[in-house]
Design an enzyme around this catalytic site. Structure first.
Site, PDB file in Angstrom:
ATOM      1  N   GLN A  64      60.633 -18.621 -32.945  1.00  0.00           N
ATOM      2  CA  GLN A  64      61.980 -18.057 -32.907  1.00  0.00           C
ATOM      3  C   GLN A  64      61.945 -16.719 -32.169  1.00  0.00           C
ATOM      4  O   GLN A  64      61.182 -15.828 -32.531  1.00  0.00           O
ATOM      5  CB  GLN A  64      62.496 -17.882 -34.346  1.00  0.00           C
ATOM      6  CG  GLN A  64      63.922 -17.396 -34.438  1.00  0.00           C
ATOM      7  CD  GLN A  64      64.925 -18.426 -33.908  1.00  0.00           C
ATOM      8  OE1 GLN A  64      64.834 -19.612 -34.214  1.00  0.00           O
ATOM      9  NE2 GLN A  64      65.866 -17.973 -33.102  1.00  0.00           N
ATOM     10  N   LYS A  78      67.942 -24.592 -38.558  1.00  0.00           N
ATOM     11  CA  LYS A  78      67.008 -25.578 -37.995  1.00  0.00           C
ATOM     12  C   LYS A  78      66.354 -26.390 -39.119  1.00  0.00           C
ATOM     13  O   LYS A  78      66.161 -27.598 -38.992  1.00  0.00           O
ATOM     14  CB  LYS A  78      65.946 -24.883 -37.135  1.00  0.00           C
ATOM     15  CG  LYS A  78      66.532 -24.402 -35.822  1.00  0.00           C
ATOM     16  CD  LYS A  78      65.666 -23.430 -35.049  1.00  0.00           C
ATOM     17  CE  LYS A  78      66.501 -22.885 -33.873  1.00  0.00           C
ATOM     18  NZ  LYS A  78      65.873 -21.820 -33.130  1.00  0.00           N
ATOM     19  N   ASP A 104      61.532 -26.209 -27.229  1.00  0.00           N
ATOM     20  CA  ASP A 104      62.547 -25.320 -26.654  1.00  0.00           C
ATOM     21  C   ASP A 104      62.638 -25.511 -25.140  1.00  0.00           C
ATOM     22  O   ASP A 104      63.614 -25.096 -24.520  1.00  0.00           O
ATOM     23  CB  ASP A 104      62.179 -23.848 -26.928  1.00  0.00           C
ATOM     24  CG  ASP A 104      62.938 -23.285 -28.128  1.00  0.00           C
ATOM     25  OD1 ASP A 104      63.999 -23.845 -28.471  1.00  0.00           O
ATOM     26  OD2 ASP A 104      62.478 -22.285 -28.701  1.00  0.00           O
TER      27      ASP A 104
END
Ligand code: NDP
Length: 287
Positions: free
Chosen positions: A96, A52, A119
């Site tokens: 995460q 990322k 997300d």
């Protein structure tokens, strides 16, 4: 014989679109910023976070990673999220997953600002999706939709079968397909006669996490097959949920694993970050 949907090439195109949008925002004095929070030492998570960081750098997004020790308390993590939610320079925030077991994942998701939830896992964003209202969409399903669109398939009235009903892939995927007027069936571990359900699919999305569970002979001839699965076999090789060789002979289009859905997820994370940056400032969707 199927045509291969080249996820790597399409993801490169998406990153190019994102990069252009980031450049025009910078010309208006806006530096897009993505904050990733990583708790603990899970090796796979560290690899995902590095990917990322790399993707952010490539498209010109300022990527900042908060690496926290495994014994970080839930309350310290929530305090960090609250401060990121208040920071005007923060456009996107993601934690995460998985977080260590002493931290409640739902509480972490709920603590995020829906406007920065790149997300797309926050209940507000999931609710906006179900309500057909604008909001941040989960990256993997959004990336799958782009892959389907790149095949030129008109989803209206088509039978779409989604195998898997997780909140991060299966359920949002089904709603995105429904929004585009497909007739959607969702299958899961309790579904009876999976082969028959799959044989009905003009468009099949496999998001199961079981290597080669979907047999080639189940696929309807001419179907579009999107394989989300990422499974490691005994030799450490990455395989999908669909028996690729068998499906290749029957499908019209198929995604390979690796090189199909995987690259799209991260490209759509970058795209979501730009969307969040624009929406928060009342700017139009640059895509
Ligand atoms: P989950 O484990 O959360 O969900 C798996 C789903 O598959 C569940 O709904 C489960 O049913 C269903 N399932 C399990 N076994 C069967 C079976 N035998 N028959 C039918 N359905 C079954 O996984 P995720 O949704 O998070 O991920 C799915 C796969 O996609 C994984 O391989 C994951 O690694 C991959 N993935 C890939 C990404 C990418 O970027 N390429 C991103 C995210 C995920 P039930 O609900 O009944 O348990």
């Amino acid at each position: 014989m199927a045509q291969i949907i080249d996820g790597k090439a399409i993801a490169a195109k998406v990153r190019q679109e994102v990069s252009q949008a980031v450049t025009s925002l910078r010309e208006r004095g806006i530096q897009v910023g993505l904050h990733v929070v990583l708790v603990g030492d899970d090796p796979a998570s560290h690899v995902y976070v590095r990917n990322k960081e790399r993707a952010s750098a490539e498209v010109g997004i300022r990527g900042i990673t908060h690496r926290l020790p495994a014994d970080t308390t839930e309350s310290d993590l929530l305090t960090l999220l609250a401060s990121l939610n208040r920071d005007p320079e923060v456009d996107g925030v993601l934690v995460q997953l998985p977080v260590p077991p002493h931290i409640d994942t739902n509480r972490v998701t709920d603590a995020q600002d829906p406007a920065r939830d790149v997300d797309g896992f926050h209940p507000v964003n999931l609710g906006m999706l179900v309500s057909d209202r604008p909001g941040l969409r989960a990256c993997t399903p959004a990336g799958c939709m782009r892959l389907i669109d790149e095949t030129g398939t008109d989803l209206k009235g088509k039978r779409a079968v989604v195998v898997g009903r997780s909140l991060i892939v299966g359920k949002p995927m089904a709603h995105l397909l429904l929004q585009r007027h497909a007739t959607v069936t969702i299958c899961h571990s309790r579904t009876q006669d999976l082969p028959t359900r799959i044989a009905e699919a003009d468009v099949l999305i496999a998001a199961i996490g079981r290597a080669n569970l979907v047999r080639g002979e189940w696929i309807k001839p001419g179907a579009v097959v999107i394989d989300v699965g990422m499974n490691r076999n005994d030799a450490g090789k990455l395989t999908g949920d669909v028996d690729y060789e068998g499906a290749f002979d029957r499908a019209s289009f198929i995604t390979p694993v690796p090189g199909g859905v995987g690259p799209m997820t991260i490209a759509y994370l970058m795209r979501n970050t730009v969307l969040a940056a624009c929406a928060r400032r009342g700017l139009p969707d640059p895509f």
